[in-house]
Design an enzyme around this catalytic site. Structure first.
Site, PDB file in Angstrom:
ATOM      1  N   CYS A   2     -30.146  16.950 -92.577  1.00  0.00           N
ATOM      2  CA  CYS A   2     -30.405  16.969 -94.204  1.00  0.00           C
ATOM      3  C   CYS A   2     -28.897  16.713 -94.767  1.00  0.00           C
ATOM      4  CB  CYS A   2     -30.843  18.306 -94.699  1.00  0.00           C
ATOM      5  SG  CYS A   2     -32.441  18.627 -94.088  1.00  0.00           S
ATOM      6  N   ARG A  27     -26.868  10.320 -89.877  1.00  0.00           N
ATOM      7  CA  ARG A  27     -27.128  11.529 -89.509  1.00  0.00           C
ATOM      8  C   ARG A  27     -28.414  11.952 -88.983  1.00  0.00           C
ATOM      9  NH1 ARG A  27     -23.792  16.233 -91.958  1.00  0.00           N
ATOM     10  NH2 ARG A  27     -21.627  15.169 -92.066  1.00  0.00           N
ATOM     11  N   TRP A  74     -34.456  16.037 -93.307  1.00  0.00           N
ATOM     12  CA  TRP A  74     -34.866  16.141 -91.701  1.00  0.00           C
ATOM     13  C   TRP A  74     -35.720  17.259 -91.371  1.00  0.00           C
ATOM     14  CZ3 TRP A  74     -34.153  19.124 -87.337  1.00  0.00           C
ATOM     15  CH2 TRP A  74     -34.431  18.649 -86.026  1.00  0.00           C
ATOM     16  N   ASN A 104     -30.297  22.382 -97.930  1.00  0.00           N
ATOM     17  CA  ASN A 104     -29.918  22.013 -96.477  1.00  0.00           C
ATOM     18  C   ASN A 104     -29.995  23.610 -95.593  1.00  0.00           C
ATOM     19  OD1 ASN A 104     -29.550  19.487 -97.055  1.00  0.00           O
ATOM     20  ND2 ASN A 104     -27.427  19.503 -96.351  1.00  0.00           N
ATOM     21  N   GLY A 105     -30.363  23.629 -94.825  1.00  0.00           N
ATOM     22  CA  GLY A 105     -30.620  24.906 -94.123  1.00  0.00           C
ATOM     23  C   GLY A 105     -32.117  25.391 -94.084  1.00  0.00           C
ATOM     24  N   GLU A 483     -25.423  15.145 -68.512  1.00  0.00           N
ATOM     25  CA  GLU A 483     -25.110  14.266 -69.503  1.00  0.00           C
ATOM     26  C   GLU A 483     -25.938  13.077 -69.479  1.00  0.00           C
ATOM     27  OE1 GLU A 483     -24.198  14.296 -72.357  1.00  0.00           O
ATOM     28  OE2 GLU A 483     -23.441  12.273 -72.991  1.00  0.00           O
ATOM     29  N   LYS A 487     -28.632  11.427 -71.900  1.00  0.00           N
ATOM     30  CA  LYS A 487     -28.604  10.312 -72.726  1.00  0.00           C
ATOM     31  C   LYS A 487     -29.905   9.574 -72.470  1.00  0.00           C
ATOM     32  CE  LYS A 487     -26.140  10.951 -74.744  1.00  0.00           C
ATOM     33  NZ  LYS A 487     -24.744  11.770 -75.207  1.00  0.00           N
ATOM     34  N   GLU A 490     -32.766  11.016 -74.442  1.00  0.00           N
ATOM     35  CA  GLU A 490     -32.724  11.003 -75.973  1.00  0.00           C
ATOM     36  C   GLU A 490     -33.125   9.709 -76.437  1.00  0.00           C
ATOM     37  OE1 GLU A 490     -28.371  12.199 -75.918  1.00  0.00           O
ATOM     38  OE2 GLU A 490     -29.022  12.959 -78.188  1.00  0.00           O
ATOM     39  N   HIS A 506     -33.675  22.941 -52.910  1.00  0.00           N
ATOM     40  CA  HIS A 506     -34.204  24.453 -53.430  1.00  0.00           C
ATOM     41  C   HIS A 506     -35.603  24.028 -54.445  1.00  0.00           C
ATOM     42  CE1 HIS A 506     -31.285  26.334 -51.123  1.00  0.00           C
ATOM     43  NE2 HIS A 506     -30.345  25.408 -51.800  1.00  0.00           N
ATOM     44  N   LYS A 605     -27.914  13.603 -86.353  1.00  0.00           N
ATOM     45  CA  LYS A 605     -26.682  13.351 -85.737  1.00  0.00           C
ATOM     46  C   LYS A 605     -25.764  14.913 -85.881  1.00  0.00           C
ATOM     47  CE  LYS A 605     -23.177  11.335 -84.343  1.00  0.00           C
ATOM     48  NZ  LYS A 605     -23.433  11.055 -82.543  1.00  0.00           N
TER      49      LYS A 605
HETATM   50  C1  F6R Z   1     -26.313  14.327 -77.699  1.00  0.00           C
HETATM   51  C2  F6R Z   1     -25.905  14.882 -78.942  1.00  0.00           C
HETATM   52  C3  F6R Z   1     -25.975  16.256 -78.977  1.00  0.00           C
HETATM   53  C4  F6R Z   1     -24.862  17.113 -79.747  1.00  0.00           C
HETATM   54  C5  F6R Z   1     -24.999  18.486 -79.982  1.00  0.00           C
HETATM   55  C6  F6R Z   1     -23.698  19.001 -80.477  1.00  0.00           C
HETATM   56  O1  F6R Z   1     -26.148  12.851 -77.387  1.00  0.00           O
HETATM   57  O2  F6R Z   1     -25.018  14.167 -79.537  1.00  0.00           O
HETATM   58  O3  F6R Z   1     -26.557  16.967 -78.249  1.00  0.00           O
HETATM   59  O4  F6R Z   1     -23.669  16.810 -78.632  1.00  0.00           O
HETATM   60  O5  F6R Z   1     -26.069  18.510 -81.166  1.00  0.00           O
HETATM   61  O6  F6R Z   1     -23.224  18.523 -81.533  1.00  0.00           O
HETATM   62  P1  F6R Z   1     -21.635  18.578 -81.959  1.00  0.00           P
HETATM   63  O7  F6R Z   1     -20.960  18.118 -80.897  1.00  0.00           O
HETATM   64  O8  F6R Z   1     -21.838  17.836 -83.472  1.00  0.00           O
HETATM   65  O9  F6R Z   1     -21.474  20.246 -82.133  1.00  0.00           O
END
Ligand code: F6R
Length: 610
Positions: A2, A27, A74, A104-105, A483, A487, A490, A506, A605
């Protein structure tokens, strides 16, 4: 996630509000809306399309006004639908709307308030938690919007940043925050408000950051603030130069691809021509703090958490300091055992992640005052709340899936490792010189890995039809496997899991069939022979291996073993290079599946709610 923009001016502020929303678009959001004072009434337009569609709607309706608020939503409470989009109105029963509000929140006691307000005759038109705030303010309104907002927030539990208009006070905008960020922008005879200074870039660079509990009264060219106790308060005005120059895609198909290819520059900028390691890179008090602490606690979410896990391997091995890495949303509610001699490190790209901020506050409330953040936004709440900071220089990251932010976090964490090692007398001058040389060469080494893209594209086509994948790594490459899996899931929506390769037998080995690609990170390190045994376990069960193998690992391609040869092993910094190939893999698989790479479904984001 948001976003809020608001303005009080003597000109039509609709273009300013739209521009602000566009700046916040990256975002992630699922609906948007604007409300303005127009012809003595509050009028609004809302859309479940992009901001550009909202703009067309506003043009068609010739909606203009001097005072207004705008929002990108959002969805948390209630589906992404027009009736749930902000701004929310109240007072509908009394003719025209009296209150317009964006939020927001998350309001945790919204059910209780809803029942109470319904009993007073308010009719709800949305499923949101936000609408209760609008009705509550309307109910409490007795001629002064500021007072009504002050009274209303006493009843709210949870996190909020709000911006409120009242039909009877056309040149006034009230903002309040608790747990969600809100800034005030000062112009010449006009005032603005936003959830992020970025939204006001190009409009004003004179920014005030509100503190939790603050209520702001914005009028033409003046702002008055009260703190959580209702006392008049002043907050410093900062000149903020927000870097916005990320918009041009250049030769790339998506921002994610552009950002993957920007990594040599981003890592180079993050290193800032450092010629020697010293604690002061992290702040004036860093030497004293590093000297005092004897353990490290890393708090982060998602990709940033994986950066923290990698750093644990580095810090424990090079600086010989015990490190605990915790997912922020778990730590904040866990009954942990605090130790005041701990360096609390938060890692966050945005610096506004609600869970990480709350975990930081929780750590401080337990008496741990030595705080440091690795963050990509110098003006963020995280940087303001920590004693020490290192700002990564990734530049604005538009793609929702983090790429250059992650590798710059790793770069900064490696510098932190060296600084800690130095203060703890674990780093000889020769080692320092060697590591600095490797760091300086890192942008070139990343560029060499990026040149592997055509080979990764060949693999991506084979992955496109899969629905599951395993990622394996060992030692400091285990977090990189996680990671890589994150990726892939996502942006391609393929279910993927990252495992330490030794864990395979295991449990997860039961999943291995011909249909399960197993991506393996194979650096030429001391665990290579162990890793090869794990690969045999997969091979013997008909599994198909996709191996990113360093030169000299003696892993050869065969029918079910596909190998992409990486450059030379890059020692302790190898996780950074192996990250890049996994980013390319996820990106090209997503392209092959035709997903919305930069805006994957359901994701935002900057995660500013719990
Ligand atoms: C994945 C991604 C998220 C952020 C997470 C934390 O690609 O971007 O997992 O890493 O939401 O966000 P920040 O780093 O902004 O605290």
């Amino acid at each position: 996630m948001c976003g809020i923009v608001g303005a009080v001016a003597q000109r039509n502020i609709v273009p300013v509000l739209l521009e602000g929303l566009k700046r916040l678009e990256y975002r992630g959001y699922d609906s948007c809306g604007i409300a303005v004072h127009a012809e003595g009434q509050l009028q609004r337009a809302r859309s479940t399309q992009r901001v550009a569609e909202l703009e067309k709607q506003l043009q068609a309706a010739h909606l203009q006004g001097f005072t207004g608020i705008a929002h990108t939503r959002w969805a948390t409470h209630g589906a992404p639908a027009t009736h749930n989009a902000h701004p929310h109105f109240s007072g509908l029963g009394k003719g025209n709307a009296r209150i317009a509000l964006v939020h927001n929140g998350i309001i945790e006691n919204h059910d209780e308030l809803r029942t109470e307000l319904q009993a007073k005759g308010y009719v709800f038109e949305s499923q949101t938690d936000t609408e209760v705030i609008a009705h509550l303010i309307d109910y409490l309104y007795a001629g002064d919007l500021f007072v009504a907002v002050q009274q209303a927030i006493q009843r709210l539990r949870g996190a909020y940043a709000i911006a409120v208009l009242c039909q009877q006070e056309p040149h006034r905008l009230i903002g309040a925050r608790h747990g969600s960020p809100l800034v005030i922008g000062l112009g010449v005879n006009e005032t603005f408000l936003a959830s992020d200074a970025l939204a006001l870039a190009g409009t004003t660079d004179q920014i005030m950051y509100l503190e939790d509990g603050d209520v702001a009264d914005l009028q033409l060219g003046k702002v008055w603030l009260a703190d959580r106790y209702g006392q008049s308060v002043e907050r410093p005005v900062h000149t903020v130069h927000v870097h916005t120059g990320a918009a041009d895609l250049g030769p790339y198909r998506h921002y994610m691809q552009k950002e993957i290819f920007e990594q040599p520059r981003a890592v180079g900028d993050t290193l800032q021509d450092i010629n020697s390691i010293n604690a002061e890179l992290f702040g004036d008090q860093a030497y004293q703090v590093f000297k005092t602490i004897d353990r490290v606690l890393i708090l982060a979410c998602g990709t940033s958490y994986y950066a923290g896990l990698t750093a644990k391997y580095w810090i424990e091995s090079l600086a010989r300091i015990p490190v605990n890495v915790e997912i922020a949303s778990e730590y904040r509610y866990r009954d942990s055992v605090p130790d005041p001699r701990t360096l609390v490190v938060t890692i966050s790209q945005s610096g506004e992640t609600a869970d990480t901020l709350a975990a930081l506050k929780h750590a401080r409330s337990l008496g741990m005052e030595h705080t440091l953040t690795i963050c990509n936004v110098a003006t963020s709440a995280m940087v303001r709340e920590c004693k020490l900071a290192y700002i990564t220089r990734a530049g604005v990251e538009i793609g929702v899936a983090s790429t250059k932010a992650f590798t710059t976090q790793l770069t900064a964490l490696f510098l932190l490792t060296l600084a800690l090692a130095q203060v703890k007398e674990q780093l000889s001058a020769e080692q320092e010189a060697d590591y600095l040389k490797s760091l300086r060469h890192l942008p070139t080494a990343i560029a060499a890995v990026l040149a592997l893209e055509p080979q990764v594209i060949d693999w991506a086509d084979r992955f496109a039809s899969k629905e599951n994948a395993l990622f394996l790594g060992r030692g400091m490459h285990f977090p990189i496997a996680m990671e890589g899996a994150l990726k892939l899931k996502e942006i391609s929506y393929i279910h993927a899991e990252g495992y330490p390769a030794g864990e395979l037998k295991h449990g997860p080995l039961a999943l291995v069939t011909e249909a399960m690609p197993v991506v393996t990170i194979a650096p030429r390190d001391e665990l290579l022979e162990k890793l090869k045994s794990n690969m045999e376990e997969v091979h013997a069960r008909g599994g198909e291996l996709y191996v990113f193998a360093d030169a000299d690992t003696r892993i050869s391609s065969s029918e079910k073993i596909h190998v992409i040869r990486m450059p030379e092993h890059y020692g302790k910094l190898s996780p950074i290079l192996h990250t890049v190939t996994l980013q390319l893999l996820a990106y090209h698989v997503a392209c092959a599946r035709g997903t919305d790479v930069d805006k994957p479904r359901n994701l935002a984001k900057s995660v500013t709610v719990e």
